[in-house]
Design an enzyme around this catalytic site. Structure first.
Site, PDB file in Angstrom:
ATOM      1  N   SER A 265      -9.388  29.029 -17.683  1.00  0.00           N
ATOM      2  CA  SER A 265      -7.914  28.940 -18.063  1.00  0.00           C
ATOM      3  C   SER A 265      -7.176  29.968 -17.769  1.00  0.00           C
ATOM      4  CB  SER A 265      -7.838  28.436 -19.617  1.00  0.00           C
ATOM      5  OG  SER A 265      -7.911  29.547 -20.343  1.00  0.00           O
ATOM      6  N   LYS A 266      -5.868  29.830 -17.739  1.00  0.00           N
ATOM      7  CA  LYS A 266      -4.809  30.960 -17.498  1.00  0.00           C
ATOM      8  C   LYS A 266      -5.116  32.150 -18.446  1.00  0.00           C
ATOM      9  CE  LYS A 266      -0.067  31.815 -17.980  1.00  0.00           C
ATOM     10  NZ  LYS A 266       1.366  31.361 -18.480  1.00  0.00           N
ATOM     11  N   ARG A 267      -5.453  32.138 -19.478  1.00  0.00           N
ATOM     12  CA  ARG A 267      -5.538  33.141 -20.308  1.00  0.00           C
ATOM     13  C   ARG A 267      -7.018  34.125 -19.870  1.00  0.00           C
ATOM     14  NH1 ARG A 267      -2.604  34.812 -24.879  1.00  0.00           N
ATOM     15  NH2 ARG A 267      -0.716  33.776 -24.442  1.00  0.00           N
TER      16      ARG A 267
END
Length: 508
Positions: A265-267
């Site tokens: 994911s982006k994180r």
RNA sequence: GGUCCGUUCAUCUAAGGGUUAGGAUUCAAGAUUUUCAUUCUUGCCAUAGGGGUUCGAAUCCCCUACGGACUGCCA
């Protein structure tokens, strides 16, 4: 069914930047199209007005272009099956929804989102999961539970409604997935999905099936997260009577986090120090910046190469492929079934391989902006010569500076460890002596410098290591770098001597 | 909770009934480099567990465990 033209689509939703997984989906679609002499289309699935993110569509297009995945058809790319933005196709969907109502495959549902929210939270507190399905539809507010008069009345009075798919009861639906083989679902477990929203827009399911049919898509290659909706889509094709030309499905495995659990994911990228997006993205809402492969210095060919090998392999031991080569050998049956973890180390290795393949002169072109940004003007010839010396120690273009800045500016400081280890009490005097030797070296090239340096050293009977190491320290500020005499040559006589004397001043 | 998908070195993967289970990345050691990096060589490291089927199983079947996706008037 036979002789059908291969047509595939990449159908992202413009709700944010394109993620690595999305790029890979696009890539596999592109490669499949190229390999089979077909068409690769881009379709923007913007049916959710509440999730519209300004700039996202432009980002997607720019990313595809950077990667070399230019669509044959799509918004801004031409094609005779347009428009390719679902918001611009809005009018066509209502009639298809109506068709399903008429044939009994769908029904009106008047329940408000608030009603459903309430039912969901009630179920949750009771430890259950609410689902709008064949098991609950009769007790809810829809055209299956209401009398025909009531339904007509509600619609005529302008009540808002959604149209839901009437999932058949007790029916096995088998889909033949090109990657996973045959997968069977029983409709008893499936819910009545909304096909047409009260705001007049279709949901993904309806729009997707209608558009794929209208655009004559032959293969739907998408992420594994869509596998659970395959039976619904199959039934939709059946309901519309389009089974003969129904596309074949291929569900790609997911890309997982490098460590821990879950999909990438982006994180993760921000946390683990590598990008998850192809291009830098600035969130228009928060202003947050997410790094991109392009801005991090990856060559797009390397990025494509590494992504292609995540979940696919050629069955040989070759690992470096151009997109052209991939287009010739790609096949869906060599796509693996399991999710793969992204390995940033291997990503770096791929970039390194591409960098090493480039000539110093090509790299100088990439490196020029770095020099410009530092306000340095250096002759191209000199830059090429320098890159030639340090290229093999670089993974990224930016490493040319990191590993060779001392060619462009004198060291600002001297590595303490090296000083402690190599800078002896007698060193300053020896350095001054070497500076003196250098003054008379002619011509100033690596061979002559080495020759005259060696002659001097032998005359004095000095230990080479004892002098070469501190000399290196003077010239580059540490114990790194290529051949010392080449460095001297590239630096120029005057600069080399200047650095020696400067170091004598500054160290200790 | 339910449905579906998956599981080979730390990581990406090969081997689609018969190989000492192969390659790559990472890591480690040695060589080279009068430095560092590169490069080269070598090494470490895997079939989730348990049952079958079979002369023979990483490969086929079943169970268990673990992981994942989905379960929205999101896509």
């Amino acid at each position: 069914m036979t002789e059908r033209r291969i047509r595939v689509r990449f159908a992202p939703s413009p709700t944010g930047p394109l993620h690595m997984g999305g790029v890979r989906t696009a890539l596999f679609n592109y490669l499949f199209a190229r390999k089979n002499g077909g068409d690769f289309l881009l379709r923007i699935e913007d049916t959710d007005q509440t999730r519209y993110v300004p700039g996202a569509e432009e980002y997607i297009v720019e990313s595809l272009k950077w990667c070399g995945l230019v669509p044959d058809e799509g918004p801004g790319f031409g094609g005779s099956y347009g428009p390719y933005r679902q918001s611009e196709r809005k009018e066509m969907y209502a009639q298809y929804a109506q068709q399903l109502i008429d044939s009994g495959w769908a029904y009106y549902a008047f329940d408000t989102p608030e009603d459903l929210d309430r039912l969901r939270s009630e179920a949750e507190t009771a430890g259950q999961v609410f689902s709008y399905s064949q098991h609950t539809r009769r007790s809810l507010c829809n055209s299956l539970s209401l009398s025909p008069e009531e339904v007509t009345e509600r619609i005529e009075s302008g009540a808002s409604y959604a149209i839901r798919f009437k999932m058949p009861e007790e029916l096995d639906v088998t889909g033949d997935d090109l990657i996973r083989g045959s997968v069977t679902f029983n409709t008893r477990e499936l819910d009545d999905k909304v096909l047409f929203k009260s705001d007049g827009m279709p949901t993904y399911h309806l729009a997707n099936v209608v558009d794929d049919h209208l655009m004559e898509i032959s293969h739907v290659i998408r992420g594994e997260e869509w596998l659970p909706s395959m039976p619904l889509h199959i039934l939709l094709y059946r309901a519309f009577g389009w089974e003969e030309t129904r596309p074949q499905f291929a569900h790609l495995p997911l890309i997982l986090k490098p460590q821990g659990k879950g999909k990438l994911s982006k994180r993760d990228g921000d946390k683990l120090g590598f990008p998850v997006f192809p291009l830098l993205w600035k969130d228009p809402e928060t202003g947050d910046i997410s790094r991109g492969y392009r801005e991090d210095g990856y060559f797009s060919e390397a990025f494509i190469n590494l992504i292609a090998l995540l979940g696919w392999n050629p069955g040989t031991e070759q690992e470096i492929f151009s997109i052209k080569e991939l287009s010739e050998i790609f096949s869906l049956d060599r796509v693996v079934k399991s999710g793969s973890r992204f390995d940033p180390e291997k990503a770096k290795w791929f970039n390194r391989s591409y960098l090493q393949q480039k000539t110093a002169s090509e790299l100088a072109e990439y490196f020029q902006p770095v020099l410009d940004s530092k306000g340095l003007t250096v002759a191209r010839e000199q830059v090429v010569a320098i890159i030639d010396e340090i290229k093999d120690r670089c993974d990224f273009v930016a490493d040319i500076w990191t590993n060779g800045y001392y060619f462009f500016e004198a060291p600002a400081s001297y590595d303490e460890k090296t000083v402690a280890k190599r800078w002896k009490p007698e060193t300053p005097a020896e350095m001054e002596a070497i500076a003196g030797v250098f003054e008379s070296v002619e011509p100033w090239d690596a061979t002559s410098i080495k020759e005259q340096f060696s002659t001097f050293m032998n005359e004095k009977g000095w230990n080479f290591g004892g002098v070469m190491n501190p000399l290196r320290l003077c010239l580059v500020g540490g114990n790194m770098g290529p051949d010392l005499f080449r460095i001297c040559e590239l630096l120029g006589k005057e600069e080399a001597i200047h650095r020696i004397r400067m170091a004598i001043e500054k160290i200790k």
